[in-house]
Design a protein around this motif. Structure first.
Motif, PDB file in Angstrom:
ATOM      1  N   LEU A 209    -122.970 -21.000   1.367  1.00 45.44           N
ATOM      2  CA  LEU A 209    -122.966 -21.969   2.458  1.00 45.44           C
ATOM      3  C   LEU A 209    -122.389 -21.318   3.702  1.00 45.44           C
ATOM      4  O   LEU A 209    -121.364 -20.631   3.634  1.00 45.44           O
ATOM      5  N   CYS A 210    -123.037 -21.552   4.812  1.00 45.90           N
ATOM      6  CA  CYS A 210    -122.622 -20.923   6.057  1.00 45.90           C
ATOM      7  C   CYS A 210    -121.682 -21.835   6.841  1.00 45.90           C
ATOM      8  O   CYS A 210    -122.021 -22.987   7.140  1.00 45.90           O
ATOM      9  N   MET A 211    -120.479 -21.316   7.131  1.00 53.13           N
ATOM     10  CA  MET A 211    -119.490 -22.023   7.944  1.00 53.13           C
ATOM     11  C   MET A 211    -119.115 -23.373   7.345  1.00 53.13           C
ATOM     12  O   MET A 211    -119.109 -24.399   8.024  1.00 53.13           O
ATOM     13  N   GLU A 212    -118.806 -23.373   6.046  1.00 55.78           N
ATOM     14  CA  GLU A 212    -118.384 -24.599   5.381  1.00 55.78           C
ATOM     15  C   GLU A 212    -117.066 -24.382   4.648  1.00 55.78           C
ATOM     16  O   GLU A 212    -116.734 -23.266   4.253  1.00 55.78           O
ATOM     17  N   ARG A 213    -116.334 -25.471   4.420  1.00 54.84           N
ATOM     18  CA  ARG A 213    -115.050 -25.421   3.737  1.00 54.84           C
ATOM     19  C   ARG A 213    -115.227 -25.226   2.235  1.00 54.84           C
ATOM     20  O   ARG A 213    -116.299 -25.451   1.676  1.00 54.84           O
ATOM     21  N   TRP A 214    -114.114 -24.839   1.599  1.00 52.85           N
ATOM     22  CA  TRP A 214    -114.138 -24.570   0.164  1.00 52.85           C
ATOM     23  C   TRP A 214    -114.545 -25.787  -0.650  1.00 52.85           C
ATOM     24  O   TRP A 214    -115.199 -25.664  -1.682  1.00 52.85           O
ATOM     25  N   ASP A 215    -114.134 -26.994  -0.212  1.00 52.41           N
ATOM     26  CA  ASP A 215    -114.457 -28.175  -1.010  1.00 52.41           C
ATOM     27  C   ASP A 215    -115.954 -28.449  -1.024  1.00 52.41           C
ATOM     28  O   ASP A 215    -116.491 -28.939  -2.023  1.00 52.41           O
TER      29      ASP A 215
END
Length: 220
Positions: free
Chosen positions: A156-162
């Motif tokens: 996933l590009c530019m997304e948080r760990w959750d």
């Protein structure tokens, strides 16, 4: 578009990547860029020349009919493309700095990309609300897995760990771990690299980095 590199002696060590979107978005929002069919022809040429491939389904943009269109997009991309030549695939959604909204609407008054509800993320960029992003990513990941027929390297590009955990089912421990995953995949699938990657070396290179916002911030 790609004819100039088809005869290059690359030794199978070069990844050629494409940004891909639905025909609706390309025609309406990516004016002046190559249509999807032209990109697909270029992909097939490069694959036949022995290059590795990278696909970036980014930015995904919400609009009525997005689900059906992105499903068709994935199927068209992998029609006639050997999945074992795909080095990696990224998925991301529309995002921009808050000040860009006014510029987008001023320069492109007929655009529809700023109409959907968006919120500011930890990095200050505007994004779709999390439930919508989650729905879009899960759908896209399912389509990719079905089209490839295996477990490709998707991030996933530019997304948080959750978001990684809820969509992909795993979370890299750090940016270094993520880089190691890329190196390991290239080594195991294509024999690229000077030897089997050492995870500790990749993690040590990033050990002083602050990755609280999520490992994917190093990509995209």
């Amino acid at each position: 578009m790609v004819d100039g590199i088809l005869g290059v002696k690359h030794g199978g060590k070069t990844v050629v990547s494409w940004s891909l979107n639905t025909p609706f978005i390309i025609e309406r929002e990516e004016r002046g860029t190559a249509p999807l069919e032209a990109r697909l022809r270029a992909i097939r040429k490069v694959a036949e020349a022995g290059y590795l491939l990278g696909f970036h389904f980014d930015p995904m943009i919400y609009y009525p009919g997005w689900r059906e269109d992105y499903t068709c997009l994935v199927r068209e991309v992998f029609k006639g493309i050997p999945p074992d030549r795909v080095a990696w695939i990224s998925v991301g959604s529309l995002r921009f700095n808050p000040e860009m909204k006014r510029l987008i609407e001023s320069n492109y008054p007929d655009t529809g990309i700023t109409a959907e509800e968006m919120i500011a993320g930890d990095d200050g960029k505007m994004r779709y609300v999390k439930p919508l992003r989650l729905e879009m990513y899960r759908h896209m990941y399912k389509q990719i897995r079905e089209a490839v027929g295996g477990d490709p390297l998707v991030y996933l590009c530019m997304e948080r760990w959750d978001m990684w955990q809820r969509v992909l089912g795993f979370v890299p421990d750090s940016i270094g771990h993520l880089d190691y995953m890329f190196a390991r995949s290239l080594w195991e699938r294509f024999g690229l690299g000077s030897g089997k990657p050492d995870r500790t070396l990749y993690e040590r290179a990033w050990e002083d980095e602050d990755v609280e916002g999520g490992p994917a911030r190093s990509r995209g």
